[in-house]
Design an enzyme around this catalytic site. Structure first.
Site, PDB file in Angstrom:
ATOM      1  N   GLU A 100       4.554   8.312  -4.088  1.00 36.55           N
ATOM      2  CA  GLU A 100       5.337   7.842  -2.937  1.00 36.55           C
ATOM      3  C   GLU A 100       6.380   6.818  -3.347  1.00 36.55           C
ATOM      4  O   GLU A 100       6.936   6.110  -2.502  1.00 36.55           O
ATOM      5  CB  GLU A 100       4.402   7.252  -1.872  1.00 36.55           C
ATOM      6  CG  GLU A 100       3.894   8.318  -0.928  1.00 36.55           C
ATOM      7  CD  GLU A 100       2.858   7.833   0.075  1.00 36.55           C
ATOM      8  OE1 GLU A 100       2.788   6.622   0.350  1.00 36.55           O
ATOM      9  OE2 GLU A 100       2.104   8.689   0.559  1.00 36.55           O
TER      10      GLU A 100
ATOM     11  N   GLU B 170       0.908  -1.148   0.000  1.00 36.00           N
ATOM     12  CA  GLU B 170       0.000   0.000   0.000  1.00 36.00           C
ATOM     13  C   GLU B 170       0.938   1.186   0.000  1.00 36.00           C
ATOM     14  O   GLU B 170       1.201   1.777   1.027  1.00 36.00           O
ATOM     15  CB  GLU B 170      -0.890  -0.072   1.231  1.00 36.00           C
ATOM     16  CG  GLU B 170      -2.192   0.672   1.083  1.00 36.00           C
ATOM     17  CD  GLU B 170      -2.100   2.122   1.473  1.00 36.00           C
ATOM     18  OE1 GLU B 170      -1.199   2.827   0.947  1.00 36.00           O
ATOM     19  OE2 GLU B 170      -2.928   2.556   2.261  1.00 36.00           O
TER      20      GLU B 170
HETATM   21  N1  SAH Z   1       0.498  -1.358   4.955  1.00 38.14           N
HETATM   22  C1  SAH Z   1      -0.036  -0.463   5.955  1.00 38.14           C
HETATM   23  C2  SAH Z   1       0.603   0.916   5.926  1.00 38.14           C
HETATM   24  C3  SAH Z   1       0.619   1.608   4.609  1.00 38.14           C
HETATM   25  S1  SAH Z   1       1.340   3.219   4.659  1.00 38.14           S
HETATM   26  C4  SAH Z   1      -1.530  -0.380   5.795  1.00 38.14           C
HETATM   27  O1  SAH Z   1      -1.997  -0.686   4.714  1.00 38.14           O
HETATM   28  O2  SAH Z   1      -2.228   0.013   6.729  1.00 38.14           O
HETATM   29  C5  SAH Z   1       2.814   2.986   3.790  1.00 38.14           C
HETATM   30  C6  SAH Z   1       3.995   2.671   4.703  1.00 38.14           C
HETATM   31  O3  SAH Z   1       5.020   2.202   3.855  1.00 38.14           O
HETATM   32  C7  SAH Z   1       4.594   3.823   5.446  1.00 38.14           C
HETATM   33  O4  SAH Z   1       4.699   3.455   6.807  1.00 38.14           O
HETATM   34  C8  SAH Z   1       5.974   4.055   4.824  1.00 38.14           C
HETATM   35  O5  SAH Z   1       6.933   4.428   5.797  1.00 38.14           O
HETATM   36  C9  SAH Z   1       6.294   2.695   4.267  1.00 38.14           C
HETATM   37  N2  SAH Z   1       7.115   2.586   3.036  1.00 38.14           N
HETATM   38  C10 SAH Z   1       6.895   3.230   1.858  1.00 38.14           C
HETATM   39  N3  SAH Z   1       7.720   2.773   0.890  1.00 38.14           N
HETATM   40  C11 SAH Z   1       8.482   1.799   1.477  1.00 38.14           C
HETATM   41  C12 SAH Z   1       9.501   0.948   0.988  1.00 38.14           C
HETATM   42  N4  SAH Z   1       9.851   0.947  -0.281  1.00 38.14           N
HETATM   43  N5  SAH Z   1      10.082   0.108   1.875  1.00 38.14           N
HETATM   44  C13 SAH Z   1       9.699   0.075   3.169  1.00 38.14           C
HETATM   45  N6  SAH Z   1       8.721   0.853   3.676  1.00 38.14           N
HETATM   46  C14 SAH Z   1       8.117   1.698   2.841  1.00 38.14           C
END
Ligand code: SAH
Length: 684
Positions: free
Chosen positions: A153, A144
């Protein structure tokens, strides 16, 4: 480690770089993150859960052990869903350390710690192998990583890497696919955020400089709650086009791409703006869809699921263009690894120039760097201009010497057009001065307003050619203001300039008033409300972490929100709680105000909305908040140009609306800090 954080300083009008601990920075990041909003997004959660169950079943049906990679695990939610759905093991990757720690805590609390490995790394740093972070490649990929623009992002590079290094060929991805939609429209309202329109001042026309008119504008996406933009305020010129899809179960490329959609114009009009959103199919058959389509696309005015972490995007075409009904046009979207941009081609253009990729827009006129989109909207607001022009006309005389104090302001030009003898304007930023100079030149008024770089306390009579100021003008607007009362900088300027003012000088506006109303938010409350459990998983540690971060500094402060995007109902009357008399200097003593505002409507009170109103003269007031009377049911109409302040109560209050309870308030303006401390309690 120390870091520097920007903080608005109403006394100096500057954005001060305040040294803060690293801890402060991450508390800010947590306190202001959309995690609560995401976890409250029931539509999203349910669909992820359905998609995850289906993906796990498909892998099980192939007789394989289910190994999951969850990139950006956040609270660990999707991994816990996968295990509950029958997955054998999850690698949960999270780059943000406090979040990875919270995930560890949540996973333990929910009894999954032996089957989820939290990896506190960026996914592109994760290794696979006997000594690696992951023992084997995964066969289910959960992510996500999307923002309102889908790819902003960094979803594409993360997917690209994961397919190359972290997952098996033929893995099941949830979501399976994303699709981007776009619609070409004409909209005076939205276009007014991108281009300066001609402005009528006393039967004379102020025209925008040609450099501004032909500039492609700011490249950043404009993300808004499009459900709050009524379909009456735009005319579709084409159908809703499916621009492109990305299949996340196959290797993904982050290389730049271009896609076009051709259609005959549905009606004649001015092609100006592209409205866009996306949806994600959670499964290959496309039966589980999570859509960002705005409410007005739903039948029977059924509301769209509300979320603030994913909204809709507005793109402004590099240049406005007439299209005629039936004319074949092509809407083109380009993307690089992080952003999207749109352009429009007519048939003939496409044939002659079909190979060229439209380049990413970039502001060449500086106006789009000086004026934000809401600021463009404010400058283009005819009613607002009318108020300022009337107020100016009522005070200006042929011997008036005016000084304007506001950023990127046209008010001094209006004063010249209305016949002031001499007009000066303090424009501290070089870019602002250049933009205002362009406007003057485009209207053959070069030199009509003398732009001064000086700060108010450094200004001398000789800067003013020996003149004394008879009219001090402010909108007031300052680019560093975040909260409504930050524009009290105008009052501090007026105070610093006292020695240069004629004894009978007019100050316009002559006063500002801080207003408040207690409200029930339709949805905005979700961004600050604790979640407790989410789809049956205890995410309490996340709530605790957010509360701790809020308590670190901010919990008793208000935050800026553009309330026109976030419907709310007034549960009390609106009230002027504090007046700042600009005809006088800033006093030495504090100003305080206390009182009780009874609830007059039933509802759930989430907090208080705050805004400024400026009294331009005895008759004319402009509001930066409510712009019409409160409706019978409490409906509020907010100015789109400025953000209002919102003070969220720690817990909401059920109001009966029978006058038995009310919000007691206490405000203290501290002149030495330029700050307003406020406190609210519900009394019954
Ligand atoms: N999966 C959770 C949170 C989604 S928010 C849910 O669905 O509720 C996205 C999160 O991904 C954030 O905490 C951000 O810090 C992390 N993130 C984004 N890109 C990333 C990457 N390439 N590797 C690790 N973490 C990542």
């Amino acid at each position: 480690m120390k870091i520097f954080c920007g903080q608005a300083n109403p006394i100096s009008g500057a954005l001060d770089w305040v040294e803060e601990s690293e801890e402060y920075d991450y508390h800010q990041e947590i306190a202001r993150s959309c995690f609560a909003d995401m976890l409250h997004d029931h539509d999203r959660n349910v669909k992820y859960y359905q998609g995850i169950r289906a993906a796990v079943s498909r892998v099980q049906a192939r007789g394989e052990r289910v190994v999951v990679l969850d990139i950006g695990t956040g609270t660990g939610l999707l991994s816990m869903m996968a295990l509950t759905a029958g997955a054998d093991f999850c690698y949960a990757v999270e780059v943000f350390k406090p979040m990875a720690e919270a995930a560890q805590c949540i996973v333990e609390k929910n009894g999954f710690s032996d089957k989820i490995k939290i990896i506190n790394k960026h996914s592109t740093e994760v290794t696979v192998g006997p000594d690696g972070d992951m023992e084997t490649r995964a066969n289910v990929l959960l992510t996500e990583l999307f923002d309102t623009e889908l790819i902003g992002e960094g979803a594409l590079p993360s997917y690209e890497h994961a397919h190359k290094h972290l997952v098996q060929e033929g893995c099941e991805a949830v979501p399976h696919r994303a699709t981007v939609y776009a619609q070409l429209v004409e909209s005076e309202l939205l276009w007014s955020w991108a281009q300066l329109q001609p402005i009528e001042v006393d039967n004379r026309r102020l025209v925008p400089p040609s450099a501004v008119a032909c500039c492609a504008g700011a490249h950043s996406v404009c993300d808004i709650q499009l459900s709050q933009v009524s379909p009456d305020s735009f005319t579709p010129l084409g159908p809703l086009c499916t621009m492109f899809s990305v299949d996340f179960s196959k290797p993904v490329s982050s290389a730049p791409q271009t896609y076009s959609s051709r259609f005959p114009a549905q009606t004649s009009g001015r092609a100006q703006v592209v409205l866009s959103w996306w949806d994600i199919d959670m499964d290959p058959s496309g039966t589980i869809v999570c859509s960002m389509a705005p409410s007005w696309t739903y039948p029977n005015a059924q509301p769209a699921p509300w979320r603030d972490h994913w909204m809709q995007s507005v793109y402004f075409l590099p240049i406005e263009r007439r299209v005629t009904e039936g004319e074949e046009v092509a809407l083109t979207v380009c993307h690089d690894d992080y952003s999207l941009w749109y352009s429009l081609q007519s048939n003939s253009q496409r044939d002659t120039n079909s190979e060229a990729t439209p380049c990413r827009p970039c502001c060449t006129c500086q106006a789009h760097l000086v004026w934000t989109r809401p600021r463009f909207g404010e400058l283009n607001d005819r009613q607002r201009t009318g108020s300022y022009v009337s107020a100016l006309r009522s005070v200006l005389k042929t011997d008036s010497v005016c000084l304007g104090v506001s950023d990127g302001s046209l008010l001094p030009i209006f004063a010249h057009m209305l016949g002031a003898k001499k007009v000066f304007s303090l424009e501290h930023s070089r870019m602002s001065r250049q933009v205002i100079e362009q406007v003057l030149e485009a209207n053959s008024m070069k030199g009509a307003v003398q732009l001064l770089e000086s700060t108010p306390d450094q200004l001398t009579t000789s800067d003013l050619g020996g003149e004394q100021i008879s009219v001090l003008l402010g909108e007031p607007y300052f680019s560093t203001s975040l909260l409504p009362w930050h524009s009290l900088f105008f009052w501090y300027c007026r105070t610093a300039l006292v020695g240069l003012l004629q004894p009978t000088a007019t100050i316009l506006p002559c006063a500002a008033t801080l207003h408040m109303v207690a409200v029930e938010f339709q949805d905005l409350w979700r961004i600050r409300a604790p979640c407790g459990t989410c789809e049956g998983f205890d995410v309490g540690p996340m709530d605790d972490m957010v509360q701790k971060s809020l308590d670190f500094r901010e919990s008793s402060e208000s935050e800026p929100h553009p309330l026109w995007e976030y419907p709310c109902r007034a549960l009390t009357q609106s009230k002027a709680v504090m007046t700042f008399d600009f005809t006088q200097c800033v006093p030495q003593q504090q100003i305080s105000s206390q009182g009780l505002l009874p609830f007059i409507r039933s509802g759930c009170c989430h907090g208080v909305a705050l805004w400024m109103e400026y009294q331009l003269n005895d008759d004319i007031t402009v509001s930066m908040g409510l712009i019409g009377p409160i409706g019978e049911q409490g409906a509020c109409e907010w100015s789109r140009h400025r953000r209002q302040g919102v003070f969220f109560f720690r817990s909401p209050w059920e109001s009966l609306g029978d006058g038995s309870a009310g919000v007691s308030y206490s405000f203290t303006f501290n002149p030495s800090l330029g700050d307003i401390k406020m406190d609210f309690t519900v009394e019954s």
